[in-house]
Design a protein around this motif. Structure first.
Motif, PDB file in Angstrom:
ATOM      1  N   ALA A   1      60.113  20.714  69.182  1.00  0.00           N
ATOM      2  CA  ALA A   1      59.335  21.711  68.445  1.00  0.00           C
ATOM      3  C   ALA A   1      60.253  22.726  67.784  1.00  0.00           C
ATOM      4  N   GLU A   2      59.644  23.431  66.853  1.00  0.00           N
ATOM      5  CA  GLU A   2      60.360  24.512  66.196  1.00  0.00           C
ATOM      6  C   GLU A   2      59.474  25.744  66.291  1.00  0.00           C
ATOM      7  N   MET A   3      60.048  26.864  66.660  1.00  0.00           N
ATOM      8  CA  MET A   3      59.265  28.098  66.669  1.00  0.00           C
ATOM      9  C   MET A   3      59.719  28.957  65.503  1.00  0.00           C
ATOM     10  N   ALA A   4      58.747  29.421  64.729  1.00  0.00           N
ATOM     11  CA  ALA A   4      59.064  30.281  63.592  1.00  0.00           C
ATOM     12  C   ALA A   4      58.322  31.594  63.741  1.00  0.00           C
ATOM     13  N   ILE A   5      58.828  32.552  63.000  1.00  0.00           N
ATOM     14  CA  ILE A   5      58.252  33.879  63.061  1.00  0.00           C
ATOM     15  C   ILE A   5      57.990  34.334  61.632  1.00  0.00           C
ATOM     16  N   GLU A   6      56.952  35.061  61.426  1.00  0.00           N
ATOM     17  CA  GLU A   6      56.592  35.582  60.117  1.00  0.00           C
ATOM     18  C   GLU A   6      57.792  36.272  59.455  1.00  0.00           C
ATOM     19  N   CYS A   7      58.016  36.032  58.165  1.00  0.00           N
ATOM     20  CA  CYS A   7      59.180  36.611  57.467  1.00  0.00           C
ATOM     21  C   CYS A   7      59.099  38.136  57.475  1.00  0.00           C
ATOM     22  N   PHE A   8      60.190  38.755  57.910  1.00  0.00           N
ATOM     23  CA  PHE A   8      60.179  40.212  58.056  1.00  0.00           C
ATOM     24  C   PHE A   8      60.411  40.922  56.731  1.00  0.00           C
ATOM     25  N   VAL A   9      60.835  40.190  55.709  1.00  0.00           N
ATOM     26  CA  VAL A   9      61.065  40.836  54.409  1.00  0.00           C
ATOM     27  C   VAL A   9      59.792  40.790  53.557  1.00  0.00           C
ATOM     28  N   CYS A  10      59.233  39.600  53.366  1.00  0.00           N
ATOM     29  CA  CYS A  10      58.093  39.474  52.442  1.00  0.00           C
ATOM     30  C   CYS A  10      56.748  39.385  53.176  1.00  0.00           C
ATOM     31  N   HIS A  11      56.775  39.140  54.473  1.00  0.00           N
ATOM     32  CA  HIS A  11      55.544  38.994  55.269  1.00  0.00           C
ATOM     33  C   HIS A  11      54.579  37.993  54.665  1.00  0.00           C
ATOM     34  N   GLY A  12      55.087  36.890  54.150  1.00  0.00           N
ATOM     35  CA  GLY A  12      54.165  35.830  53.753  1.00  0.00           C
ATOM     36  C   GLY A  12      54.401  35.142  52.430  1.00  0.00           C
TER      37      GLY A  12
ATOM     38  N   ILE B   1      60.407  32.288  59.126  1.00  0.00           N
ATOM     39  CA  ILE B   1      61.811  32.100  59.481  1.00  0.00           C
ATOM     40  C   ILE B   1      61.872  31.402  60.826  1.00  0.00           C
ATOM     41  N   GLU B   2      62.518  30.261  60.790  1.00  0.00           N
ATOM     42  CA  GLU B   2      62.658  29.505  62.038  1.00  0.00           C
ATOM     43  C   GLU B   2      63.626  30.259  62.935  1.00  0.00           C
ATOM     44  N   ILE B   3      63.221  30.563  64.165  1.00  0.00           N
ATOM     45  CA  ILE B   3      64.169  31.271  65.021  1.00  0.00           C
ATOM     46  C   ILE B   3      64.669  30.414  66.167  1.00  0.00           C
ATOM     47  N   LEU B   4      63.983  29.343  66.470  1.00  0.00           N
ATOM     48  CA  LEU B   4      64.544  28.506  67.524  1.00  0.00           C
ATOM     49  C   LEU B   4      63.987  27.088  67.496  1.00  0.00           C
ATOM     50  N   GLY B   5      64.789  26.209  68.074  1.00  0.00           N
ATOM     51  CA  GLY B   5      64.343  24.855  68.317  1.00  0.00           C
ATOM     52  C   GLY B   5      64.080  24.726  69.805  1.00  0.00           C
ATOM     53  N   ALA B   6      63.148  23.825  70.154  1.00  0.00           N
ATOM     54  CA  ALA B   6      62.795  23.702  71.570  1.00  0.00           C
ATOM     55  C   ALA B   6      62.215  22.318  71.818  1.00  0.00           C
ATOM     56  N   GLY B   7      61.924  22.041  73.064  1.00  0.00           N
ATOM     57  CA  GLY B   7      61.286  20.771  73.379  1.00  0.00           C
ATOM     58  C   GLY B   7      61.362  20.473  74.866  1.00  0.00           C
ATOM     59  N   MET B   8      60.737  19.356  75.225  1.00  0.00           N
ATOM     60  CA  MET B   8      60.814  18.874  76.605  1.00  0.00           C
ATOM     61  C   MET B   8      62.081  18.025  76.730  1.00  0.00           C
ATOM     62  N   VAL B   9      62.877  18.301  77.723  1.00  0.00           N
ATOM     63  CA  VAL B   9      64.171  17.623  77.857  1.00  0.00           C
ATOM     64  C   VAL B   9      63.963  16.107  77.886  1.00  0.00           C
ATOM     65  N   HIS B  10      64.688  15.405  77.024  1.00  0.00           N
ATOM     66  CA  HIS B  10      64.569  13.944  76.910  1.00  0.00           C
ATOM     67  C   HIS B  10      64.961  13.287  78.234  1.00  0.00           C
TER      68      HIS B  10
END
Ligand code: DAH
Length: 346
Positions: free
Chosen positions: A263-274, A286-295
């Motif tokens: 998965a990828e977790m993103a957060i609303e853009c702090f400059v343009c807000h959309g 803005i993507e801030i992290l990658g994640a997932g269930m350990v393979h």
């Protein structure tokens, strides 16, 4: 004799005026008024004068003696005053204010990293660090990225000049994920929850959101019955703690070879807000992290039996978090060594 006395007086007073310090004054006193001084001797000889002359000369002699004694005291006071002035002029002025030594502060990336660690610590995560110069095996192979696998294109890698032995390529780690393997191998089969912060390096085209050197924090939780719900819960909690309840968070499917599902977790853009801008590459997010269930294969490589154990992992760029947190629009400021930027974070 009278004439002699007058001459002596004049000479004595002239000399006294020229005397420069207290020891010279004392020498003067001895020379004229001392027991063997010239005036004393002259006065002693008054006794040899005739009875007619004696009183007059004696009186004059005594007057001169008194005059010289008075002049002596006055000169002593004068010299003492002068000496005092010199002493005052030479005294250290200790009222001068001191110079403040320049005071440093924590780098914004260090501060942000500390904040991240503070959010995860109460959830039971401890901190572990791995090497920045890493084996290919740990950076790629044990993370399910074999040589020549197209997934290697996801990381623009800086290799260290070979050879180090067959199949032992060395590189600057492209992410903190190799720390997952190192830690699992050390801890298996104990359950674990850990943060792995550190510098990473990539052969990168530098732009407002990419640097060739940056800091990541890896997270890893391995145990029995760990599910995707734990992943979402922990990371949503993190985002809310870091940015406040208002900022929108988005999870989407993504691919990383060492997790399944990813998965990828993103957060609303702090400059343009959309609507989209340069900072968010015109996506509003803005993507801030990658994640997932350990393979399962990665669990196995770490020494855990995937039939018994499961886990989730994530990795985030600390600079990106700092940019969001402090409203910084260009990642290149962090490593420009410009105090006008850095001193704002004291
Ligand atoms: N290592 C990945 C990168 O640098 C980020 C990442 C993605 C880390 C998914 C993870 C994960 O632990 O589960 O791009």
């Amino acid at each position: 004799m009278k004439k002699e006395l007058q001459n002596l007086r004049n000479k004595a007073l002239k000399e006294l005026a020229r005397v420069k310090d207290l020891s010279a004054v004392e020498a003067w006193r001895v020379a004229y008024l001392g027991r063997k001084g010239t005036l004393t001797q002259l006065l002693r000889s008054v006794g040899q004068l005739s009875a007619k002359e004696r009183p007059k000369v004696g009186e004059l002699g005594n007057r001169i003696k008194e005059e010289l004694q008075t002049a002596l005291q006055a000169r002593i006071q004068e010299l003492e005053k002068e000496a005092q002035k010199v002493r005052e002029a030479e005294t250290l002025d200790i009222t001068l204010p001191g110079r403040r030594p320049p005071q440093g502060g924590l780098h914004p990336v260090t501060r942000t990293l500390n904040e991240i660690i503070e959010i995860f610590t109460p959830l039971g995560f401890s901190v572990y660090e791995g090497p920045e110069v890493e084996w290919d095996r740990y950076n790629f192979e044990l993370l399910n990225i074999p040589p020549d696998h197209p997934a290697r294109d996801m990381w623009d890698t800086l290799y260290i000049a070979p050879p180090y032995g067959k199949g032992q390529d060395m590189l600057l780690r492209t992410h903190t994920s190799p720390g997952q393997i190192r830690l699992m191998q050390e801890m298996a089969p104990a359950p674990l929850r850990v943060l792995i912060p550190g510098r990473c390096y990539r052969y990168e085209a530098v732009d407002p959101t990419h640097e060739w050197m940056f800091v990541q924090v890896e997270g890893l939780a391995v145990g029995k019955k760990i599910t995707m719900a734990d992943l979402k819960g922990v990371l949503s909690h993190f985002a809310r703690q870091m940015f406040g309840e208002e900022l929108k968070v988005r999870f989407r499917c993504d691919y990383f070879p060492f997790v399944e599902p990813g998965a990828e977790m993103a957060i609303e853009c702090f400059v343009c807000h959309g609507p989209g801008c340069r900072t968010c590459k015109y996506t509003g997010w803005i993507e801030i992290l990658g994640a997932g269930m350990v393979h399962p294969q990665v669990l196995r490589n770490g020494g855990y039996d995937p039939a018994e154990f499961s886990g989730f992992a994530f990795g985030m760029g600390v600079e990106r978090i700092a940019m969001l947190k402090y409203g910084i629009e260009d990642i290149r400021y962090f490593y420009g060594n410009d105090l006008r930027f850095l001193s704002q974070f004291r």
